[in-house]
Each structure stands twice: as structure tokens, then as C-alpha cells.
Design a protein around this motif. Structure first.
Motif, PDB file in Angstrom:
ATOM      1  N   UNK A   1      22.046 -42.700  -6.602  1.00 24.75           N
ATOM      2  CA  UNK A   1      22.561 -41.388  -6.895  1.00 24.75           C
ATOM      3  C   UNK A   1      22.024 -40.401  -5.867  1.00 24.75           C
ATOM      4  N   UNK A   2      22.911 -39.672  -5.259  1.00 24.85           N
ATOM      5  CA  UNK A   2      22.510 -38.623  -4.323  1.00 24.85           C
ATOM      6  C   UNK A   2      23.061 -37.295  -4.816  1.00 24.85           C
ATOM      7  N   UNK A   3      22.268 -36.252  -4.646  1.00 26.44           N
ATOM      8  CA  UNK A   3      22.699 -34.915  -5.039  1.00 26.44           C
ATOM      9  C   UNK A   3      22.291 -33.926  -3.953  1.00 26.44           C
ATOM     10  N   UNK A   4      22.917 -32.767  -3.949  1.00 27.44           N
ATOM     11  CA  UNK A   4      22.457 -31.627  -3.166  1.00 27.44           C
ATOM     12  C   UNK A   4      21.526 -30.865  -4.109  1.00 27.44           C
ATOM     13  N   UNK A   5      20.235 -30.987  -3.894  1.00 30.57           N
ATOM     14  CA  UNK A   5      19.248 -30.422  -4.804  1.00 30.57           C
ATOM     15  C   UNK A   5      19.390 -28.927  -5.019  1.00 30.57           C
ATOM     16  N   UNK A   6      19.691 -28.180  -3.967  1.00 33.47           N
ATOM     17  CA  UNK A   6      19.829 -26.732  -4.090  1.00 33.47           C
ATOM     18  C   UNK A   6      21.037 -26.377  -4.953  1.00 33.47           C
ATOM     19  N   UNK A   7      22.155 -27.021  -4.701  1.00 38.80           N
ATOM     20  CA  UNK A   7      23.363 -26.773  -5.488  1.00 38.80           C
ATOM     21  C   UNK A   7      23.139 -27.194  -6.940  1.00 38.80           C
TER      22      UNK A   7
ATOM     23  N   UNK B   1      22.651 -31.085 -14.998  1.00 35.26           N
ATOM     24  CA  UNK B   1      21.770 -32.039 -15.664  1.00 35.26           C
ATOM     25  C   UNK B   1      22.405 -33.419 -15.593  1.00 35.26           C
ATOM     26  N   UNK B   2      21.599 -34.404 -15.262  1.00 32.41           N
ATOM     27  CA  UNK B   2      22.029 -35.801 -15.282  1.00 32.41           C
ATOM     28  C   UNK B   2      20.966 -36.604 -15.994  1.00 32.41           C
ATOM     29  N   UNK B   3      21.433 -37.480 -16.832  1.00 30.91           N
ATOM     30  CA  UNK B   3      20.498 -38.375 -17.512  1.00 30.91           C
ATOM     31  C   UNK B   3      21.142 -39.734 -17.630  1.00 30.91           C
ATOM     32  N   UNK B   4      20.293 -40.706 -17.768  1.00 29.02           N
ATOM     33  CA  UNK B   4      20.817 -42.054 -17.873  1.00 29.02           C
ATOM     34  C   UNK B   4      19.721 -43.091 -17.888  1.00 29.02           C
ATOM     35  N   UNK B   5      20.153 -44.308 -17.646  1.00 27.01           N
ATOM     36  CA  UNK B   5      19.255 -45.458 -17.656  1.00 27.01           C
ATOM     37  C   UNK B   5      19.542 -46.283 -16.407  1.00 27.01           C
ATOM     38  N   UNK B   6      18.479 -46.644 -15.684  1.00 23.16           N
ATOM     39  CA  UNK B   6      18.595 -47.475 -14.481  1.00 23.16           C
ATOM     40  C   UNK B   6      17.757 -48.737 -14.667  1.00 23.16           C
ATOM     41  N   UNK B   7      18.259 -49.882 -14.224  1.00 23.41           N
ATOM     42  CA  UNK B   7      17.462 -51.115 -14.337  1.00 23.41           C
ATOM     43  C   UNK B   7      16.275 -51.083 -13.378  1.00 23.41           C
TER      44      UNK B   7
ATOM     45  N   UNK C   1      14.480 -44.791 -18.191  1.00 21.77           N
ATOM     46  CA  UNK C   1      15.277 -43.702 -18.736  1.00 21.77           C
ATOM     47  C   UNK C   1      14.888 -42.441 -17.983  1.00 21.77           C
ATOM     48  N   UNK C   2      15.887 -41.675 -17.538  1.00 20.09           N
ATOM     49  CA  UNK C   2      15.578 -40.477 -16.764  1.00 20.09           C
ATOM     50  C   UNK C   2      16.437 -39.305 -17.200  1.00 20.09           C
ATOM     51  N   UNK C   3      15.921 -38.123 -16.924  1.00 15.98           N
ATOM     52  CA  UNK C   3      16.661 -36.885 -17.116  1.00 15.98           C
ATOM     53  C   UNK C   3      16.286 -35.970 -15.949  1.00 15.98           C
ATOM     54  N   UNK C   4      17.277 -35.549 -15.177  1.00 20.05           N
ATOM     55  CA  UNK C   4      17.071 -34.650 -14.041  1.00 20.05           C
ATOM     56  C   UNK C   4      17.815 -33.360 -14.340  1.00 20.05           C
ATOM     57  N   UNK C   5      17.077 -32.244 -14.318  1.00 19.29           N
ATOM     58  CA  UNK C   5      17.647 -30.950 -14.664  1.00 19.29           C
ATOM     59  C   UNK C   5      17.411 -29.970 -13.527  1.00 19.29           C
ATOM     60  N   UNK C   6      18.461 -29.286 -13.108  1.00 21.25           N
ATOM     61  CA  UNK C   6      18.335 -28.206 -12.128  1.00 21.25           C
ATOM     62  C   UNK C   6      17.934 -26.936 -12.848  1.00 21.25           C
TER      63      UNK C   6
ATOM     64  N   UNK D   1      12.181 -35.991 -15.698  1.00 25.47           N
ATOM     65  CA  UNK D   1      11.473 -36.638 -16.804  1.00 25.47           C
ATOM     66  C   UNK D   1      11.882 -38.104 -16.790  1.00 25.47           C
ATOM     67  N   UNK D   2      10.903 -38.988 -16.916  1.00 19.07           N
ATOM     68  CA  UNK D   2      11.249 -40.404 -17.000  1.00 19.07           C
ATOM     69  C   UNK D   2      10.283 -41.163 -17.876  1.00 19.07           C
ATOM     70  N   UNK D   3      10.838 -42.231 -18.445  1.00 15.47           N
ATOM     71  CA  UNK D   3      10.076 -43.108 -19.333  1.00 15.47           C
ATOM     72  C   UNK D   3      10.434 -44.547 -19.018  1.00 15.47           C
ATOM     73  N   UNK D   4       9.405 -45.375 -18.917  1.00 15.59           N
ATOM     74  CA  UNK D   4       9.602 -46.807 -18.696  1.00 15.59           C
ATOM     75  C   UNK D   4       8.311 -47.540 -19.046  1.00 15.59           C
ATOM     76  N   UNK D   5       8.338 -48.832 -18.934  1.00 13.39           N
ATOM     77  CA  UNK D   5       7.128 -49.654 -19.053  1.00 13.39           C
ATOM     78  C   UNK D   5       7.191 -50.688 -17.940  1.00 13.39           C
TER      79      UNK D   5
END
Length: 97
Positions: free
Chosen positions: A1-7, A14-20, A39-44, A57-61
Motif C-alpha cells: 500500500x502506498x499513499x501520499x502522506x500529506x494528502x 483512514x485505512x485499516x485492515x489485516x496483512x499477513x 492488524x493495522x489502522x492508519x489515520x491522517x 496503530x498495530x497489533x500482532x504477535x
């Protein structure tokens, strides 16, 4: 996933999801087992001084190998970090003021 951080931050996206875990190539070599997810949540947002920021924010083990006994070891990871964005080196240097 790529984003323009400033925009992303300017629009309060906000993007959230689950990545292996297996998709994190630089992490794979230190893991005992790549089973599981992150599990992640990215909020501008804007931080307290009004500067653009990304809150991650992220959570894993992680399944690691204990370096003392060489047995499997589970390491829970829970993080909440604010990343302040800067367009120039001058903004970075002025950031602590």
C-alpha cells in the motif's frame, strides 16, 4: 500500500485492515513462523501543534526463537505511534520548538 502522506493527513483519511505476517519480507528472516496477521489502522490527522501527521496503530504477535534457550517464544506487539510529516529539513529542525 502506498499513499501520499500529506494528502492523506490533510483529508483526515483512514485505512485499516489485516496483512499477513508473511508479506513483511524484511521481518520474515527473524521469525520462527510466519503464520499470523498484523492488524493495522492508519489515520491522517494533525498533531497538537497543528502539523500534519499520521497515526499508526498495530497489533500482532511474533513467533520468535528465544536466544537463550532456543525454544519458541511469542512476542505480542501493540503500538500506537504518531508520525509528524515534514516537507523540508528546515521543518524537521524546527519541529522541536
Amino acid at each position: 500500500m502506498q499513499i501520499d502522506g500529506f494528502r492523506f493527513a490533510e483529508h483526515g483519511e483512514k485505512r485499516q485492515g489485516v496483512l499477513p505476517l508473511a508479506s513483511f519480507t524484511r521481518l520474515r528472516d527473524v521469525l520462527r513462523d510466519t503464520e499470523g496477521d498484523v492488524q493495522f489502522c492508519l489515520t491522517g490527522t494533525r498533531e497538537s501543534q497543528g502539523r500534519l501527521a499520521l497515526r499508526l496503530q498495530l497489533d500482532t504477535a511474533l513467533q520468535l526463537t528465544c536466544q537463550r534457550c532456543l525454544e519458541p517464544m511469542r512476542l505480542p506487539v501493540h503500538t500506537d505511534v504518531m508520525l509528524i510529516l515534514a516537507r523540508t529539513e528546515a521543518e524537521v529542525e524546527a519541529g522541536g520548538d
